[in-house]
Design a protein around this motif. Structure first.
Motif, short mmCIF file in Angstrom:
data_model
loop_
_atom_site.label_atom_id
_atom_site.label_comp_id
_atom_site.label_asym_id
_atom_site.label_seq_id
_atom_site.Cartn_x
_atom_site.Cartn_y
_atom_site.Cartn_z
N PHE A 65 0.79 -1.22 0.00
CA PHE A 65 0.00 0.00 0.00
C PHE A 65 0.83 1.28 0.00
O PHE A 65 0.30 2.37 0.24
CB PHE A 65 -0.96 -0.01 1.19
CG PHE A 65 -1.96 -1.13 1.12
CD1 PHE A 65 -2.80 -1.27 0.03
CD2 PHE A 65 -2.04 -2.09 2.13
CE1 PHE A 65 -3.71 -2.31 -0.05
CE2 PHE A 65 -2.94 -3.14 2.07
CZ PHE A 65 -3.78 -3.25 0.96
N ALA A 66 2.13 1.19 -0.26
CA ALA A 66 2.95 2.40 -0.45
C ALA A 66 2.76 2.85 -1.89
O ALA A 66 3.64 2.71 -2.76
CB ALA A 66 4.41 2.10 -0.16
N ALA A 67 1.58 3.42 -2.15
CA ALA A 67 1.12 3.62 -3.53
C ALA A 67 2.04 4.53 -4.34
O ALA A 67 2.35 4.23 -5.50
CB ALA A 67 -0.30 4.18 -3.52
N ALA A 68 2.47 5.65 -3.77
CA ALA A 68 3.29 6.59 -4.54
C ALA A 68 4.56 5.92 -5.02
O ALA A 68 4.99 6.10 -6.17
CB ALA A 68 3.62 7.82 -3.69
N HIS A 96 3.65 2.99 -7.77
CA HIS A 96 3.22 3.48 -9.07
C HIS A 96 4.42 3.84 -9.93
O HIS A 96 4.41 3.66 -11.15
CB HIS A 96 2.31 4.70 -8.91
CG HIS A 96 0.86 4.35 -8.74
ND1 HIS A 96 0.13 3.67 -9.68
CD2 HIS A 96 0.00 4.60 -7.71
CE1 HIS A 96 -1.11 3.49 -9.26
NE2 HIS A 96 -1.21 4.04 -8.06
N SER A 97 5.47 4.36 -9.29
CA SER A 97 6.69 4.72 -10.02
C SER A 97 7.58 3.50 -10.23
O SER A 97 7.88 3.12 -11.36
CB SER A 97 7.45 5.80 -9.25
OG SER A 97 8.72 6.03 -9.81
N ASN A 98 8.00 2.90 -9.14
CA ASN A 98 8.96 1.81 -9.23
C ASN A 98 8.41 0.59 -9.97
O ASN A 98 9.14 -0.09 -10.68
CB ASN A 98 9.42 1.38 -7.83
CG ASN A 98 10.24 2.45 -7.15
OD1 ASN A 98 10.45 3.53 -7.69
ND2 ASN A 98 10.71 2.17 -5.95
N GLY A 99 7.11 0.33 -9.76
CA GLY A 99 6.52 -0.84 -10.40
C GLY A 99 6.56 -0.78 -11.90
O GLY A 99 6.69 -1.81 -12.58
#
Length: 349
Positions: free
Chosen positions: A115-118, A121-124
Motif C-alpha cells: 500500500f505504499a502507492a506513490a 506506481h513509479s517503481n513498479g
C-alpha cells in the motif's frame, strides 16, 4: 557480472548482506550505494560492507522528499554514466529504478508492503522485475502496472532468507548491559517520515512507552529510534537507547518480545521465534495480515494487552535458502550482447 545494490534504509543492510556475499562467491562484482538515513551507514560500516554514500532522506514533507530525490538521483546518474553495470537491485529505493531505466540497466525492485502507492506506481512501472512475498496477491499489484512475468512472488518472508546465513550476535546483551533477570522488550518507533504512516501509530506508540514505564521494576526496554527526534524523545524515559548501531537480530534473539510499528523488525522476530506486537495503525498489508491470522504476530490496539513475561528459549524456526532470492535477482539480467531482458522464471512449489 557487475551488480549495483542500493541501500537506502537500515533494514536493507541486513537484507542484502548475505545476498551480496553469495553473489560475490559466484564471481560477480557488487557495488553498494547508501543513503544517510536511520542507521543505514553505521550498519554498513559495522558489518564491514564497502559502500558509496550518496544523498540523504528528505524528511516527512513532499517538497523535501522531492528535493532529496532529485539531488540523490543526480549523484547516482553521474556514477552510472562513468561506470558499467549489468544489473541493479534495491528494496524500495525511489532513486535507483529511474536512473537504471534511463541508462538501460535491468533493475529488480523488492518490497513486502503493497500500500505504499506513490512508490509502487513509479517503481513498479520502471522495474524490470518485482519480487514480493507470495502472501501478497497478484491482484493487489495490478493497479501499479505490476503483472507477471515482471511480477514474481516468492514463498515465505524475506527475513527467513536473509537470516539463514548469519547467526544473531550472542554478545548484544552484554554489549548493552541488559539485565536478563527482567523481561527484555525491544521497541521500534513508527516510520514517521513515510507518506503511508501518520498520526495514530505515533499516538499508540507513546501509550506503549507510558505503559512499559509503569512496569520498570520488572521490565527493561531497548528502543531503536529511526530519527534524532525520536531518540531525543525517548531519552530520560527509563529506556536504553543505543548510541551506536547494534546487531538487530542479535538484540531480538536476546529479548522476550518485540513491539515494532514498522514491519521488518516484527518479521525478524517472527522468523526467530520471538513474540511480536504491531501497533501499526495504517492499512494492514497482506504479509502482516497473514502472520496475524496464523497467530505468529499480534495486532496491538491496547498496551494492556502486551504479555510482559519471559519467553521460553527454544530452537530457531527453520529458515529458507537465500540462493532462491539470489537466483531471482540475477535472473533479471539481460544475456550479454542480446539487448533483451530475460523472461521471468516460474517458481515451482
Amino acid at each position: 557480472m557487475r551488480v549495483w545494490v542500493d541501500c537506502t534504509n537500515s533494514p536493507h543492510v541486513l537484507i542484502f548482506r548475505p545476498l551480496i556475499r553469495r553473489m560475490q562467491e559466484r564471481g560477480h562484482e557488487v557495488v553498494v550505494t547508501s543513503r544517510d538515513f536511520a542507521q543505514t551507514i553505521p550498519l554498513l560500516d559495522k558489518y564491514g560492507m564497502p559502500h558509496r554514500p550518496m544523498g540523504a532522506h528528505g524528511g516527512g514533507g513532499l517538497r523535501g522528499k522531492a528535493r532529496a530525490m532529485t539531488s540523490r538521483s543526480s549523484q547516482l546518474w553521474s556514477m552510472v554514466r562513468r561506470e558499467r553495470f549489468d544489473l541493479a537491485v534495491a528494496h524500495g529505493s525511489t532513486d535507483q529504478p529511474l536512473v537504471a531505466r534511463l541508462n538501460g540497466i535491468p533493475q529488480v525492485t523488492m518490497f513486502d508492503y503493497e500500500f505504499a502507492a506513490a512508490m509502487h506506481h513509479s517503481n513498479g512501472r520502471l522495474a524490470s522485475r518485482v519480487l514480493v512475498p507470495d502472501a501478497i496477491p497478484a491482484s493487489a499489484l495490478r493497479r501499479y502496472g505490476i503483472r507477471p512475468p515482471k511480477l514474481i512472488r516468492y514463498p515465505g518472508l524475506k527475513e527467513e532468507y536473509y537470516l539463514a546465513d548469519d547467526a544473531p550476535d550472542p554478545g548484544v546483551a552484554a554489549e548493552l548491559g541488559l539485565d536478563t533477570s527482567k523481561v527484555i522488550v525491544v521497541l521500534r518507533p513508527p516510520p514517521e517520515v513515510t507518506l503511508y504512516h501518520r498520526g495514530a501509530s505515533t499516538d499508540l506508540f507513546a501509550r506503549v512507552v507510558d505503559h512499559l514505564e509503569v512496569h520498570a521494576d520488572d521490565v527493561q526496554v531497548v528502543a531503536l529510534p529511526r530519527i534524532e527526534e525520536q531518540r531525543a524523545a525517548l531519552r530520560g524515559r527509563g529506556v536504553i537507547v543505543p548510541e551506536v548501531a547494534v546487531d538487530g537480530p542479535g538484540l531480538i534473539a536476546a529479548c522476550d518480545l518485540v513491539i515494532s510499528a514498522g514491519g521488518t523488525m516484527n518479521r525478524e522476530a517472527v522468523a526467530l521465534g520471538v513474540p511480536a506486537y504491531s501497533p501499526f495503525a495504517g492499512r494492514l498489508g497482506a504479509v502482516d495480515a497473514a502472520l496475524i491470522a496464523g497467530g505468529r504476530l499480534h495486532r496491538l490496539e491496547d498496551p494492556a494487552d502486551i504479555a510482559l513475561v519471559r519467553r521460553a528459549r527454544s530452537a530457531t524456526p527453520p529458515m529458507r535458502d537465500p540462493d532462491v532470492l539470489v537466483d531471482l535477482i540475477l535472473g533479471a539480467a539481460a544475456p550479454r550482447g542480446s539487448g533483451r531482458r530475460r523472461r521471468s522464471p516460474t517458481i515451482r512449489r
